[in-house]
Design a protein around this motif. Structure first.
Motif, PDB file in Angstrom:
ATOM      1  N   ASP A 114       0.599  -1.092   0.173  1.00  0.00           N
ATOM      2  CA  ASP A 114      -0.062   0.385  -0.158  1.00  0.00           C
ATOM      3  C   ASP A 114       1.014   1.092   0.069  1.00  0.00           C
ATOM      4  O   ASP A 114       1.361   1.193   0.804  1.00  0.00           O
ATOM      5  N   GLN A 142       0.217   4.414   0.694  1.00  0.00           N
ATOM      6  CA  GLN A 142       0.090   4.979   1.548  1.00  0.00           C
ATOM      7  C   GLN A 142       0.259   4.621   2.828  1.00  0.00           C
ATOM      8  O   GLN A 142       1.436   5.381   4.011  1.00  0.00           O
ATOM      9  N   SER A 143       0.436   3.236   3.857  1.00  0.00           N
ATOM     10  CA  SER A 143       0.541   3.105   4.809  1.00  0.00           C
ATOM     11  C   SER A 143       2.168   2.892   4.749  1.00  0.00           C
ATOM     12  O   SER A 143       2.719   2.636   5.456  1.00  0.00           O
ATOM     13  N   GLY A 162       2.987  -0.428   3.235  1.00  0.00           N
ATOM     14  CA  GLY A 162       3.431  -1.455   4.065  1.00  0.00           C
ATOM     15  C   GLY A 162       2.762  -2.555   2.916  1.00  0.00           C
ATOM     16  O   GLY A 162       1.636  -1.900   2.349  1.00  0.00           O
ATOM     17  N   VAL A 221      -0.768  -4.530   2.038  1.00  0.00           N
ATOM     18  CA  VAL A 221      -1.920  -4.229   3.151  1.00  0.00           C
ATOM     19  C   VAL A 221      -3.007  -5.944   2.160  1.00  0.00           C
ATOM     20  O   VAL A 221      -3.016  -6.034   1.110  1.00  0.00           O
ATOM     21  N   GLN A 269      -9.963  -4.119   3.620  1.00  0.00           N
ATOM     22  CA  GLN A 269      -9.032  -3.708   3.821  1.00  0.00           C
ATOM     23  C   GLN A 269      -8.021  -3.983   5.430  1.00  0.00           C
ATOM     24  O   GLN A 269      -8.102  -3.495   6.400  1.00  0.00           O
ATOM     25  N   GLN A 287      -4.067  -3.543   7.011  1.00  0.00           N
ATOM     26  CA  GLN A 287      -2.671  -3.574   7.133  1.00  0.00           C
ATOM     27  C   GLN A 287      -1.883  -4.801   7.687  1.00  0.00           C
ATOM     28  O   GLN A 287      -2.591  -4.677   8.874  1.00  0.00           O
ATOM     29  N   ASP A 311       1.113  -5.767   9.937  1.00  0.00           N
ATOM     30  CA  ASP A 311       2.720  -5.054  10.780  1.00  0.00           C
ATOM     31  C   ASP A 311       3.392  -6.223  10.518  1.00  0.00           C
ATOM     32  O   ASP A 311       3.271  -7.032  10.357  1.00  0.00           O
ATOM     33  N   GLN A 343      -6.703 -10.587  12.712  1.00  0.00           N
ATOM     34  CA  GLN A 343      -7.407 -10.058  11.466  1.00  0.00           C
ATOM     35  C   GLN A 343      -8.066 -11.347  10.408  1.00  0.00           C
ATOM     36  O   GLN A 343      -8.705 -10.991   9.858  1.00  0.00           O
ATOM     37  N   TYR A 383       1.079 -14.190   2.940  1.00  0.00           N
ATOM     38  CA  TYR A 383       2.077 -13.576   3.596  1.00  0.00           C
ATOM     39  C   TYR A 383       2.852 -14.201   3.469  1.00  0.00           C
ATOM     40  O   TYR A 383       3.849 -13.400   2.892  1.00  0.00           O
TER      41      TYR A 383
END
Ligand code: GDP
Ligand code: MN
Length: 386
Positions: free
Chosen positions: A114, A116-117, A119, A121, A145, A147, A149, A158, A184
């Motif tokens: 992403d 924007q962040s 990181g 997503v 969405q 995010q 970590d 999540q 992931y």
């Protein structure tokens, strides 16, 4: 770098993500044999580096091995045009033949970086399948969405959020959480820029399967993935982009007619903005890099000259490590080797040895307009359009 669906599915299996049984075929006869092995009722899918195959007639559920063979014969050697390809399409050289599934529900699941962040997503939706673009445009509320970590990875809460957010039953919390965690891990281990499963399906008998798979890899990390480089299929890529990559030139083909050659990515962006401001469209993004030499400049210029869409050229060089005279010589050499240049060339040069550089260009056989800054460059481009 992109790979084919059948290759992506092999990697998915290595990371314990369930995929349908199947195999790739490059002849109709092979497709028939695979279909027979799988029991006849199969899906035949064109393997191209583009999505939207379903809507373009590149995916078909067939009921016999003979039909699988016939449909394969109708696909191989043709170009498939989807909404993600240009009007010329991309060539189909292989198909994937796999067991057909009885689908209860089509979901969307992807992991990407992403911007924007800054990181990873996870993006998920209960409305997966061939309409995902429309869903994103018309009902963005249906797109979830989450995010991740990078230190913690995918957390159990999540997994629950994603399962319930996709409207699934509690018994799927565990399978979804496991699948997302595995995806992931794959995303990180393979340095992906995108890992997308669309559709991720729940079958009528309650199983979770990746029916389609798209993996894109970060080119800058490929040096540590010899196993991925082997999967590259240049027949699916733009030939000029393939050529540029050989010389480590950052080149992206675009739709306009102004060929741009620049040293430095920021300068390249500014040059493309200037082109647009002049009412024209860039034919490409091209950054030869800060430390280019005469040969690299020459290769880059040849790539621009090989693009039949280019009707004018804008060169923007800041002489630092690369001196202006060296750049000018590279340009002149390339032009000679290509048998001359018919289109007008606008050159803005400044920095080290600019005087020598300009002299080399203006005393050459090239039709060059030398300008001093980007404003003048825009005017010269406008004039060239007439
Ligand atoms: P894309 O259009 O390029 O994304 O290709 P997909 O692999 O996503 O396939 C498009 C559509 O074909 C899916 O959304 C499904 O609806 C359908 N499809 C693919 N495989 C099967 C299958 O095994 N059984 C059934 N019934 N439909 C399938
Ligand atoms: Mn798909």
């Amino acid at each position: 770098m992109k790979i084919h669906e059948y290759q992506a599915k092999k990697i998915l299996s290595e990371f314990k993500i369930p995929v349908p049984k199947g195999d790739a075929a490059s002849t109709p006869q092979e497709a028939r044999e695979i279909a027979q092995r799988l029991g006849g009722g199969v899906v035949v899918k064109a393997q191209v580096h583009a999505g939207g195959r379903g809507k373009a007639g590149g995916v078909r559920v067939v009921s016999s091995a003979e039909e699988a063979k016939q449909f394969t014969a109708s696909l191989l050697g043709k170009n498939l045009v989807t909404f993600q390809t240009g009007p010329q399409g991309v060539s189909v050289r292989q198909v994937l033949v796999e067991e057909a599934m009885d689908i209860e529900k089509e979901l969307y699941l992807a992991i990407l970086i992403d911007s924007q962040s800054l990181g990873p997503v996870i993006v998920a939706s209960e409305a997966g399948g061939m309409e995902i673009e429309q869903v994103a445009a018309r009902s963005p509320g249906k797109i979830l969405q989450v995010q991740v970590d990078p230190v913690l990875g995918v957390q159990p809460f999540q997994g629950r959020k994603l399962t319930y957010g996709m409207g699934l039953k509690p018994e799927l919390v565990r399978p979804i959480t496991d699948l997302v965690s595995n995806l992931y891990q794959l995303f990180v281990a393979k340095d992906c820029s995108l890992a997308e499963i669309n559709p991720l399906v729940v079958t009528k008998d309650g199983r979770l399967l990746a029916l389609d798979a798209k993996l894109n890899f970060d080119d800058d990390a490929l040096f540590r993935h010899g196993e991925l480089r082997e999967l590259q299929d240049t027949s699916q890529e733009d030939p000029l982009e393939v050529e540029a990559a050989k010389y480590d030139i950052q080149y992206i083909k675009l739709d306009g007619d102004v060929g741009c050659m620049v040293n430095g990515a920021g300068l390249a962006m500014a040059t493309m903005d200037t082109t647009k401001k002049a009412g024209a469209e860039p034919a490409n993004f091209l950054d030869v890099g800060g430390g280019a030499d005469e040969q690299k400049i020459s290769q880059a210029f040849k790539i621009i000259l090989s693009d039949p869409k280019v009707k004018r050229i804008l060169i923007n060089i800041f002489g630092g490590i690369l001196r202006c005279d060296v750049a000018a010589r590279g340009i002149v050499t390339a032009a000679q080797e290509m048998g001359g240049v018919k289109v007008p060339i606008v050159v803005r040069m400044s920095g080290t040895n600019v005087k020598e550089g300009r002299e080399i260009l203006s005393s050459s056989a090239l039709k060059v307009t030398l300008v001093n800054d980007l404003g003048e460059a825009a005017k010269a481009i406008k004039t060239s359009i007439g």
